[in-house]
Each structure stands twice: as C-alpha cells, then as structure tokens.
Scaffold this active site. Sequence first.
Site, PDB file in Angstrom:
ATOM      1  N   GLU A 122      60.757  12.423  29.303  1.00 48.98           N
ATOM      2  CA  GLU A 122      61.080  13.577  28.469  1.00 48.98           C
ATOM      3  C   GLU A 122      62.603  13.642  28.291  1.00 48.98           C
ATOM      4  O   GLU A 122      63.322  13.507  29.275  1.00 48.98           O
ATOM      5  CB  GLU A 122      60.607  14.879  29.109  1.00 48.98           C
ATOM      6  CG  GLU A 122      60.779  16.043  28.143  1.00 48.98           C
ATOM      7  CD  GLU A 122      60.271  17.382  28.712  1.00 48.98           C
ATOM      8  OE1 GLU A 122      59.762  17.416  29.840  1.00 48.98           O
ATOM      9  OE2 GLU A 122      60.410  18.367  27.991  1.00 48.98           O
ATOM     10  N   GLY A 254      65.964  18.715  37.906  1.00 47.11           N
ATOM     11  CA  GLY A 254      65.214  19.124  39.093  1.00 47.11           C
ATOM     12  C   GLY A 254      63.950  18.305  39.300  1.00 47.11           C
ATOM     13  O   GLY A 254      63.733  17.731  40.361  1.00 47.11           O
ATOM     14  N   MET A 256      60.074  16.643  37.034  1.00 42.46           N
ATOM     15  CA  MET A 256      59.407  16.352  35.763  1.00 42.46           C
ATOM     16  C   MET A 256      57.888  16.366  35.946  1.00 42.46           C
ATOM     17  O   MET A 256      57.352  15.766  36.867  1.00 42.46           O
ATOM     18  CB  MET A 256      59.895  14.982  35.263  1.00 42.46           C
ATOM     19  CG  MET A 256      59.231  14.528  33.990  1.00 42.46           C
ATOM     20  SD  MET A 256      59.617  15.637  32.590  1.00 42.46           S
ATOM     21  CE  MET A 256      58.142  15.461  31.618  1.00 42.46           C
ATOM     22  N   GLU A 257      57.242  17.032  34.992  1.00 38.91           N
ATOM     23  CA  GLU A 257      55.813  17.347  35.107  1.00 38.91           C
ATOM     24  C   GLU A 257      54.863  16.265  34.607  1.00 38.91           C
ATOM     25  O   GLU A 257      53.733  16.583  34.203  1.00 38.91           O
ATOM     26  CB  GLU A 257      55.549  18.636  34.316  1.00 38.91           C
ATOM     27  CG  GLU A 257      55.663  18.502  32.773  1.00 38.91           C
ATOM     28  CD  GLU A 257      57.003  18.925  32.190  1.00 38.91           C
ATOM     29  OE1 GLU A 257      58.011  18.883  32.928  1.00 38.91           O
ATOM     30  OE2 GLU A 257      57.048  19.291  31.000  1.00 38.91           O
ATOM     31  N   ASN A 258      55.234  14.982  34.649  1.00 35.47           N
ATOM     32  CA  ASN A 258      54.346  13.911  34.179  1.00 35.47           C
ATOM     33  C   ASN A 258      52.923  14.136  34.669  1.00 35.47           C
ATOM     34  O   ASN A 258      52.700  14.466  35.820  1.00 35.47           O
ATOM     35  CB  ASN A 258      54.829  12.571  34.718  1.00 35.47           C
ATOM     36  CG  ASN A 258      56.323  12.408  34.597  1.00 35.47           C
ATOM     37  OD1 ASN A 258      56.847  12.441  33.515  1.00 35.47           O
ATOM     38  ND2 ASN A 258      57.006  12.317  35.740  1.00 35.47           N
ATOM     39  N   GLU A 291      56.457  22.787  38.012  1.00 39.48           N
ATOM     40  CA  GLU A 291      55.933  21.508  37.499  1.00 39.48           C
ATOM     41  C   GLU A 291      54.415  21.506  37.531  1.00 39.48           C
ATOM     42  O   GLU A 291      53.765  21.022  36.610  1.00 39.48           O
ATOM     43  CB  GLU A 291      56.490  20.317  38.302  1.00 39.48           C
ATOM     44  CG  GLU A 291      58.009  20.248  38.414  1.00 39.48           C
ATOM     45  CD  GLU A 291      58.760  20.413  37.102  1.00 39.48           C
ATOM     46  OE1 GLU A 291      58.212  20.069  36.040  1.00 39.48           O
ATOM     47  OE2 GLU A 291      59.914  20.906  37.136  1.00 39.48           O
ATOM     48  N   HIS A 294      52.984  23.417  34.650  1.00 39.38           N
ATOM     49  CA  HIS A 294      53.060  22.693  33.377  1.00 39.38           C
ATOM     50  C   HIS A 294      51.750  21.950  33.075  1.00 39.38           C
ATOM     51  O   HIS A 294      51.503  21.596  31.922  1.00 39.38           O
ATOM     52  CB  HIS A 294      54.195  21.659  33.419  1.00 39.38           C
ATOM     53  CG  HIS A 294      55.510  22.161  32.895  1.00 39.38           C
ATOM     54  ND1 HIS A 294      55.641  22.873  31.732  1.00 39.38           N
ATOM     55  CD2 HIS A 294      56.782  21.988  33.363  1.00 39.38           C
ATOM     56  CE1 HIS A 294      56.925  23.136  31.511  1.00 39.38           C
ATOM     57  NE2 HIS A 294      57.639  22.622  32.486  1.00 39.38           N
ATOM     58  N   GLU A 313      58.432  25.646  28.083  1.00 43.40           N
ATOM     59  CA  GLU A 313      59.402  25.947  29.143  1.00 43.40           C
ATOM     60  C   GLU A 313      59.531  27.447  29.401  1.00 43.40           C
ATOM     61  O   GLU A 313      59.540  27.894  30.549  1.00 43.40           O
ATOM     62  CB  GLU A 313      60.758  25.317  28.837  1.00 43.40           C
ATOM     63  CG  GLU A 313      60.743  23.784  28.842  1.00 43.40           C
ATOM     64  CD  GLU A 313      60.224  23.165  30.136  1.00 43.40           C
ATOM     65  OE1 GLU A 313      60.086  23.882  31.149  1.00 43.40           O
ATOM     66  OE2 GLU A 313      59.935  21.947  30.127  1.00 43.40           O
TER      67      GLU A 313
HETATM   68  N1  B3K Z   1      60.357  19.219  31.517  1.00 42.59           N
HETATM   69  C1  B3K Z   1      61.368  18.786  32.436  1.00 42.59           C
HETATM   70  C2  B3K Z   1      62.735  18.736  31.870  1.00 42.59           C
HETATM   71  C3  B3K Z   1      63.044  17.514  31.105  1.00 42.59           C
HETATM   72  C4  B3K Z   1      64.494  17.462  30.747  1.00 42.59           C
HETATM   73  C5  B3K Z   1      64.790  16.365  29.832  1.00 42.59           C
HETATM   74  N2  B3K Z   1      66.212  16.255  29.586  1.00 42.59           N
HETATM   75  C6  B3K Z   1      61.393  19.607  33.680  1.00 42.59           C
HETATM   76  C7  B3K Z   1      60.851  20.969  33.560  1.00 42.59           C
HETATM   77  O1  B3K Z   1      61.303  21.798  32.811  1.00 42.59           O
HETATM   78  O2  B3K Z   1      59.889  21.232  34.220  1.00 42.59           O
HETATM   79 ZN    ZN Z   2      59.629  23.034  32.758  1.00 43.12          ZN
END
Ligand code: B3K
Ligand code: ZN
Length: 849
Positions: A122, A254, A256-258, A291, A294, A313
């Site tokens: 992302e 911080g 990432m919600e993969n 996360e 998400h 977000e």
């Molecule tokens: N979705 C990610 C943030 C990605 C940032 C990309 N530059 C973390 C979060 O908001 O949960």
């Molecule tokens: Zn987020």
Amino acid sequence: MKDMTGTTIYLEDYTPPAYLVDEVHLTFALAPEATRVKSRIAFRPNPEAASREFFLHGEDLTLISASIDGVAVSPEITEAGLICDVPDAPFIFEAEVEIAPVKNTALEGLYMSNGMYCTQCEAEGFRKITYYPDRPDVMATFTVRVESDLPVMLSNGNPGASGPGFAEWHDPWPKPAYLFALVAGELLNHPGQFTTKSGREVELNVWVRPGDEGKCAFAMESLIKSMTWDEEVYGREYDLDIFNIVAVDDFNMGAMENKGLNIFNSSAVLASPETSTDGNFERIEAIIAHEYFHNWTGNRITCRDWFQLCLKEGLTVFRDAQFTADMRSEPVKRITDVIDLRGRQFREDNGPLAHPVRPESFVEINNFYTATVYEKGAEVIGMLKRLVGDADYAKALDLYFDRHDGQACTIEDWLKVFEDTTGRDLSQFKLWYSQAGTPRVSVSEAWEDGRLTLTFRQMTPPTPGQPQKDPRVIPIAVGLLGPNGDEVQETTLLELTQAEQSFTFTGLAARPVPSILRGFSAPVILERKTTNAERAFLLAHDTDPFNKWEAGRALARDVLLRMLNDGAAPDRAFLSALTTTLADDSLDPAFVALVLSLPSEDDLAQAQVDAGRVPDPQAIHKVREHLLDAMAEALEDQLRAAYAANQVTGPYRPDAEGAAKRALANTALMLLSRRDGGALAQAQYDVADNMTQQLAALSALVTAGSGEAALKAFEDQWRDDRLVMDKWFALQIGHAEPGDTAATVERLVAHPDFNLKNPNRFRAVFGALAMNQAGFHHDSGDGYRLMADWLIQLDALNPQTTARMCSAFQTWRRYDADRQGMIQENLHRIMMRDGLSRDTAEMVARILE
Ligand code: B3K
Ligand code: ZN
C-alpha cells in the site's frame, strides 16, 4: 525509475478499469539480488469501461518474458508500466520479471530487513513486484508459491502445500494488489488460537526474529481481544483459517493490514515490561486492533480509488478508538486523542499542507496518509454517529457490511447507507469530506428571565485552493451547570447548520455556566469569551470529563500567554485550581496527570499566531519552564504525597489502572526533580524494574540536569535492544536545552548505532528534533540546517519517510522574517537536490507555496 514528471492525479478523472482480474497466480524464486517473479493473471474486459487500452503498472522491473494465452509477446515498456495488444475477450497474461530486494532501501515493494524478505504494497508498491493493474478497484483471488531455502515462507490467505524449499498459499477473498504480502525468513512464532462465534477455528501466530520470541505475548492477547470485540460490537467475524502477524525492524510506518498476513513495525508488536512503557503497551494494543479491524473496514470492503482513503482509514481509526475506550478509560482516551488531533491535525489544517478529508488531487498518494485523512476522518465518523444516534449508527453499519461486502467503494456509498437508514439528507454533512480547514465557532450568551440563549457563528478560514467555505453541520454537545456546581441541564446535542444560529434554554432558576462542546463533539476551534474564574469553576465542577480537562487546559494556556505577553507572574488562582484537582481523590490519576501537564510549546506558538502575534520559540520555552518551576514549588508537598500514594507494588502489569497511577506518580516526579535536583528520580532509576519507571526517571534526571550517569548506564544496559535504544536517542534530543539541541543531534548521528536506513532510528533522532520546538527553531538556524542536510541524504534512500518528515517545516510562515528566510533557504536546498524524489518534491513544493 519512478515517474519523475510529478503528474497530478484528480478525483474527477476517475474511470473504471479497462480489464478486470479473476485470478492471480504468482511464483517467487527468492534471491537477494535477483528474485524471479512469475505471474499468471486471468483478465477479462470490464463491461463498464469506456476504454480498451491494456496497461499494467510496473516500476523498477526487468521483464524476462511475457505471453498472452501462451503466445510470447513483446510489450511496450515505459517507466510507469507495460502496454500491449490484447484480445477483446477473456485471456491469460503471463510474465516473468526480475527484481533485487536487497537493493530496495525505499521499503516499498519486496525488500529485505535483517536477512528477512518482506513486502509493503500500500498504496502503490505492488507495481515494484510485478506488472499488474495496481489500483484498488481491481480485486482478485491470489494463489502464491514461494521458493527459497528459508524455513518460514508466508503469504496471504490459507496455507496450501509446502515442502523443502517451497510453500504455497491461497487467498479465497478477492482483494486489491495493495493487500498482497509475502514474508520469508528465519522466524519464530508465538502461537495462539481463536474460535469465532460461528465456530471457525483460527490459528494465530506472531512471527519474530530469534531473540524476540519473549516479547510477543501481549500482542497475541491484544489480537484475541480485538477479534472478540469486533464480533461483540460490530458483529464482524474473521474469515480465514489462519491469521499471521510478522514483526519487521525496517518499516516506514506502524503496520499494514495485508489480508491474513499483517506486517508490523517491530515497535508496534514487541512488548515486555522491561523494555516497553505503558504508552508502548497501549499503542501496540491499538495498532493490533486497528490492523485487525481493517479486515472488514478496508479489506472486505475496500476503496474504489485512493481519494477514498478515509473510507477505510477514518472508519478504522474510529473503531480502534472505540476499542481502546472500552479496554481502558474512555475519558482519558478522548482527551489524549484531542491533544493529538490539535497537535497534528489542526496544525496541518492551518498551514500550507491543509487538504480535505477526501483530497481531490495528489501527485504521490503516500503523502496523503495524514492526520487529516486518519484522525479528522475518524472525527467525521464520530460526528455522524452523534448526529444519527447509536442505534441508527449500528443499523447503518450493518447495512454497509451487507450491501458492500466484496466491493471497492466511495464516500458516496458510505453516506448513502446512513441516508437510507435514517432518511436524513447528508448533503450538507458531506462538506466535512470536501472542505479543508478547521471551522472556528464563536459563541456568545444572553441571559434574560430564566432563559439562556447561546448564539453560535461558524467560519472556516481559506485553505490552499479553497478561498471560500460554506457553513457545515456541526454537532455541539452542551450542558449547563448551576451556580453551586450542580448540573441543571444534562448534555444535549445542538445541530448548528447555519453561519449564525441561536439556541435557547428556558426555565432556569439562576444564570448557569454553560459547558459547550462536551466530549469535543466536533473537530472545531471554539472561541468563547470567558473568565479564568469560570474556567476554574468548570475544572472543579463539570460532569463532562473532557470539558473538565479542557477548562484546566484553557486556564493554563491563558496563564502562560499572560506571562509571555504581559510579563505576568505565575497565576496563584491557577496554582490553587491545581491544588484542588490534586486533592480530589475521586478523580482518575491519569486524568489528574493530564490536568497537570501544560499545553505544548507548539500549542502556545499557535495561540500566539491566533492572537495576531509572531511566536518566539525561545521565549515560549522559558515561560513554560518558569510555570513548571512555579508549579513544582507551589505544589511540592502535594506532589510528594501523590507520588507516594500512586506507587504500584507487585509485578508490573500493563493495565489501565496501574498505568494511570504511574502516569500521575511520574508527572509528580518530573515536577519534583525541579526541586531536589533529581534525587528522587535517581532513587526511582536505581530500583526500576520496568521501562515505564526507568524511562520516566531518566527523563526527570535529564531535565534536572543530572542525567549523565544514568544515560551512560542506560546505554550500557540496553545497547543491544534496538527499540529501547530508539528511546535513548529520542530522549536526549527531546530534552536538550534549546542552545544545545543541534549539538546533541550532531553527537548522536555520529554514534555507531545511528543508522540512516532504519526509519525508527531516523525518526527517533529527527522526529525528536522537530518536536523540540525551541531547539529546532533556535535562532542559530542549526536545527533547520541539520534537518535539511539529513533529509537530503535520506531522500536518496527512502523517499516516503523523507517526505513525511518534511512536515517539520510546515509552520514556517508563523515565524519572524529571519527564521522564515532560513527555513526557505533550507527548503530550497532540498528542492535543488539532483534526482529528488517525487514524494519529497511534492511536499516541499506544497510547503513553500
Ligand atoms: N494502511 C496502512 C498504511 C499504509 C501507508 C502507505 N504509505 C496502515 C494502516 O493505516 O493501517
Ligand atoms: Zn489503517
């Protein structure tokens, strides 16, 4: 090569993708210098698209081969991607590319961190892995095969076949490429288990590097709490057989919600009493929750395009704030969130970087992961919930999940579920998404015959590209207190919709004191002429904890401004209000600690600007220090008593109750060390068995000017712990005297453990420099020069972190001509760097505009 042209992308130019993807198969043959990625992608024409141009994003890729339906093709390759003739019917595209993860210092795409492979896609990092329509409205199922001789190989979804040298994964949930993840390395897992309410057994793991396995238990507990909470409060269940979290040391943010494979900055996972503070524990719990949440708000329902970022977000920040309020103290969470909102988002909204919660254009989307999109985005949802009420909020959310599961959505879709649920017209409310800037709401009062009339006026100052603003819907929660302090009107919600509007309360026996904007019911600046006596009254009597704290904060700000501008002495009435607060045993110690902490120097600088003055960072620092000294003197006995009464005995536990006591005891300690030269702090340092106590004692010692021995001891004790050493770096710069700040930075960047490539370490040093207002803005200009020098170096390696840190300069127009000149000069120096990244170029240009 990146697209250096700096093309601006507009929301209004959105067009649906020409081709959709049904299925993706990826095979990774991992090698640090030459990883081979084979892709097999099933495309079909999108019936809703106007164009039939076949374009796949791709950056920094070496194409080895490509074919369509098994027939080799030679596509046209540009610096942004690949163009090719394709059939006007479903077809299979296959390609093989080569990439070099070990050379990837930008930490976007596939990269290496301490010998471990990991990804960050992302927003637009997948295009650095292979050719693909890298946009969130293209959703597909992924099957991934990873080949390497590393023992652990992970990807999204559920595990498939595995054996020596390979592992396969299949993710049944269609997802955009930005949620793709891969991890491989020598990792150990801390296992856990969760059974969902419908009976699905889920295997949980927190994966870490050997040596860190003892610091995973808290993250695992937090994950289980989050899974339970989302079932109970939002009815959302987890949807795979496995949920993996991986900790990585080199990470731009911080976490990432993969899908099914969350990747975390190790600072947002690893926790132990000895190495983590109460603040760290709370942050870890919140990020794990964020996360995890998400999975529904972001993954199952994603964004149509990156302009809709706040859809996932804002909502997910709002949900994680609700979670923290439930797990800990609701008032304390609200107060600390508002402190943060004002410190970061109001500051952004008030300067050259101001943009709407849903921006309408960008050059580099990574520059829009901002406090406005996240925190103001969450405030907007809080207002919506307040306006429709809890029951309709819950109904609207159920409808949102039912209606949009599996889709890539817009803010229009989101608001429509609320309109359909409640019958409300939200067109005016929608201005919160399109108008930048923080509304100023002024209020005046009229009292007559038992009737109190409150008249509100709203005005939003111009922001870049938006000279004129329309009135918004502003929910204003109001309560009234009688002269004896009793509440005569419970909290009621007023809906301000016009530029000017009055509301009358009747049947009042005596003129009440209004408590306005309770719970900070809208992200606005409230302007109200009032007296310090009334503020002290509200601090003593308000039943709304937020406004009770707010009254104390306004009082402190006023006292500081009078000291600054009129040479006033520290105000006795303020000190006596603090005495009363400290003496009130019914209060949560964490709340008392918040009342005892003064507005930040940045907050005071902004207050000066609001009053039409040019802030002097050194003078602000001096006056604030002076008031802290006066508080320490006036409250000394009480602070000693509070320190003693709030000692927590027994083994350390990171719970809200213990944390609250430590917060008050350590606030007292900070003040007391202004009296005793650090004797009490040294005593605490010597026996501390947890990081909260140890670090607070160290800060107090450094502030008292007697921290040298403890700093050395701390370094000797913790030199092998990366996360603890980040604290050691940050603390020295954060507490440096203004005239000594630059020299402290120079000394620390020469330390063998300073590492430009590690974002945590870079932020520990330069984030702390930016936070030390008097040091950063010292008249020598050394703070600016150092910041620019190092941002220039970092940009060549890591544009994302560089661009983000440029915001240290965003308030430059506040200051005097000399400072403005020095800042401009340094920003120009950054701008002139050969090959400056698109990320940083956009930020500097916006700041200077
Ligand atoms: N979705 C990610 C943030 C990605 C940032 C990309 N530059 C973390 C979060 O908001 O949960
Ligand atoms: Zn987020």
